[in-house]
Design an enzyme around this catalytic site. Sequence first.
Site, PDB file in Angstrom:
ATOM      1  N   GLU B 100       0.815  -1.222   0.000  1.00 54.24           N
ATOM      2  CA  GLU B 100       0.000   0.000   0.000  1.00 54.24           C
ATOM      3  C   GLU B 100       0.846   1.268   0.000  1.00 54.24           C
ATOM      4  O   GLU B 100       0.553   2.210  -0.728  1.00 54.24           O
ATOM      5  CB  GLU B 100      -0.961   0.011   1.190  1.00 54.24           C
ATOM      6  CG  GLU B 100      -2.207  -0.850   1.000  1.00 54.24           C
ATOM      7  CD  GLU B 100      -1.942  -2.317   1.285  1.00 54.24           C
ATOM      8  OE1 GLU B 100      -0.811  -2.665   1.678  1.00 54.24           O
ATOM      9  OE2 GLU B 100      -2.886  -3.122   1.111  1.00 54.24           O
ATOM     10  N   HIS B 169      -9.966  -4.617  10.539  1.00 53.73           N
ATOM     11  CA  HIS B 169     -10.505  -4.471   9.187  1.00 53.73           C
ATOM     12  C   HIS B 169     -11.719  -3.549   9.114  1.00 53.73           C
ATOM     13  O   HIS B 169     -12.391  -3.510   8.101  1.00 53.73           O
ATOM     14  CB  HIS B 169     -10.922  -5.844   8.639  1.00 53.73           C
ATOM     15  CG  HIS B 169      -9.779  -6.651   8.135  1.00 53.73           C
ATOM     16  ND1 HIS B 169      -8.668  -6.924   8.908  1.00 53.73           N
ATOM     17  CD2 HIS B 169      -9.554  -7.242   6.938  1.00 53.73           C
ATOM     18  CE1 HIS B 169      -7.821  -7.662   8.194  1.00 53.73           C
ATOM     19  NE2 HIS B 169      -8.330  -7.859   7.005  1.00 53.73           N
TER      20      HIS B 169
END
Lengths: 411, 366
Positions: B100, B169
């Site tokens: 990322e 998450h």
Amino acid sequence: MSAATAPTMPKMPSSETLKQAGRVGSSPTPSQLLPDATLIRWLRDMMLIREFELRTMAAYQQAKIGGFCHIYIGQEATVVGTFAAVNHDDPVVTAYRDHGHALARGMTPEACMAEMYGKLHGCAKGKGGSMHMFDRPNHLYGGHGIVGAQTALGAGLAFAARYDWEVLNKAPGAPVLDGSGHPADRPRTPAGKKVCLCYLGDGALNQGCFHESLNLAGLFGLPVIYVVENNGYSMGTSIERGTTMAHNLVLKAAGYGIEGIEIDGLDLLSLYDKFKPYADRCRENQRPGFVDLKTYRYQGHSMSDPQKYRTKEEVQKYQERDSIDRLAAVLMSPKGEPAVGGHLGRGCLSEEQFKDMQREIKEEVRLAVEFAEQSPSPEAAEELYTDVYANPQPGLSSIRDYHHGVRNSLL
Amino acid sequence: MTTAPSIPTLPIIDSPIHPALTNVSLPSFVDEHELPSREGSRVIQFREALREAMSEEMRRDPRIFLMGEEVAQYNGAYKVSQGMLDEFGPQRIIDSPISENGFAGLGIGAAMYGLRPIIEFMSWSFSLVAADQILNNAPKMLYMSGGQWGCPIVFRGNNGAGGQLGSTHSWCVEALYSNVPGLKIAIPSCPYDAKGLLKTAIRDPDPVFFLESERMLGDKAHVPEEEYYIPFGRAALRREGSDCTIVSFGRPVNFCLEAAAELANEGISVDVLDMRTVRPLDSAAIVRSIQKTGRVVVVDQCWPFASVASEVITQVVEKCFDYLDHQPLRVNTDDVPTPYAKTLEQEYLPHKRKIIEAVRSAVGKA
Ligand SMILES: Cc1ncc(C[n+]2csc(CCOP(=O)(O)OP(=O)(O)O)c2C)c(N)n1
Ligand SMILES: [Mg+2]
């Protein structure tokens, strides 16, 4: 491991290997093919950086310059030699030790000094400071303060340059990319193959971002050369104390499918001779590169470094191989005679001319300081809320609206 | 000695778009009532609306590319980019490795050079490992470079609790990220807005964080086939009433509408304001509504401490204190890490019952 192991000196090639490499012998090296005037300019570029940095230190000591300030003295050959091997419109991005990059790319000493003075005519209108030198007309995409963060930007610049060449050249009606410094309303001419130079310190080798970027560059075939300005230390940590395989860094690149090279960064001519064909290959093949460029900084890490981690003798040892002295010796030695480091003399620069050059540079930098002194400070009422958004809209801040201010003096 | 340097005067920028970003054509925006109708029979999913927005813009502008994990060959982890590889090819729809920070930074470099990247985060939860690039580089580039380089980029992906994914998450990043000047945050609540806002995000010359929700990707509604752009910084009045103002954004807007329907049965009518972007924030719309109702409940799926709700309430107090008949109230997620168990996660969200209770107490019918 010992607390502060001195970095190993870059290995100097023996005169025998130099002969084999053809430097003294028959077939000319890339630098031997260059006109004298080019080499004299390189010398001048290095001398300008050094003089500029001396004045920077003086201004810092007078508290004219604030914040963190990292001096480039000792490493001048790195930027001058690597820039000489690429084109002016190839994108460049670097870390915070960036004054040399700015000057060698063509930023005026005025804009660079005024930036450190925090003045409106600085390259970033006084909003960036020493660590954040940006120069759009000269394709310098910034000095960056976060160690390693620029390595991903380098991958992105290379990605875009390749996309320009590979995708946009074939797209009907594609615009000129505005980031490249061209006027955007100019009709598009096909983009050529570019190569991006992304500089980093040896300390950045230990950042995750560096490894992610090398993987992306290797994977996608991005034409970016990661030039490690390996000065042996990240602040007070010698490379051996912070980095595995410090004696063979190209192995790190190999892990990402990149064929790296080691270069002695203190000898400008041999640096160029090795880097030029390497950079040409990266451009031609549109592949990434990795250079362990062994260099040395004479000053402390920043202006506030007592330098307890190394000896005066060590610094001296490197200063004896000073890159400016070496090139000057080559240019001043009689033509064709063996000069320093196995190079042949050029006999193109007299003592007198050298002194004139020194005087000129001193004056140029003195004027830059004067310019910085006289440039106005940005006024908070006018400039604090500018350049935050390209498209400022109501409601972006809960305090007051953003707006546009004065145009950057470089644009 | 040479003469003293001359200091040139610098001209003031007078263009609406900063000259660091040439070659930008902002779409022309119309008033809400001039936008194509929300009613109609072309019912598609939220994810299809997103895809349509990206595809339309990519057909128009070859500088746009989409990069992210599984966006190409896998057709999108959540099927948002399904079929886009077939249409645009592997040079513009690009599978990235799980890096990322690396690919967010790659997008930023590419944007500086002049491309218009769309970077997909599988989840905004994973954007935390890219925090340096998206917070330190993208939003500050224009400022740090003194107006030489902007960063026209869209980061998009799922935000908020996806359904029993646990605390790592289920991040809602709007509170955290809206603190940073230099970026814009859009957060649609329905397929119609998803298309119109994403198209605007792609055209905007500033970095835009576009927050979607896994829980809404399957939501279906009419989405016009034609192109339309929803301006940033303009709230939509999704339901009209007179007793209380409910301010929300993103997925919880739907909880607010459910609550409003039930409150109507009790004789309480509410304005439901869907902010659509939290930075810029249409505080004028909030003030207008409060001048009518005198009461406000802010519904926000972030944790309460220093949340967008806190910011909204601060602005309400600053801008229309005299119109308030009751102190402003907020409904956030509970102030704990997102739990896994269904019962706990359900309760944790800013759900209908919490909203109803807050409105009742605001109007004095608790
Ligand atoms: C992410 C991050 N961590 C720490 C720092 C503080 N810091 C600034 S420079 C530096 C040393 C870096 O050394 P190196 O990469 O070798 O570059 P050099 O200073 O030798 O040019 C450190 C630790 C920083 N700027 N960014
Ligand atoms: Mg170092």
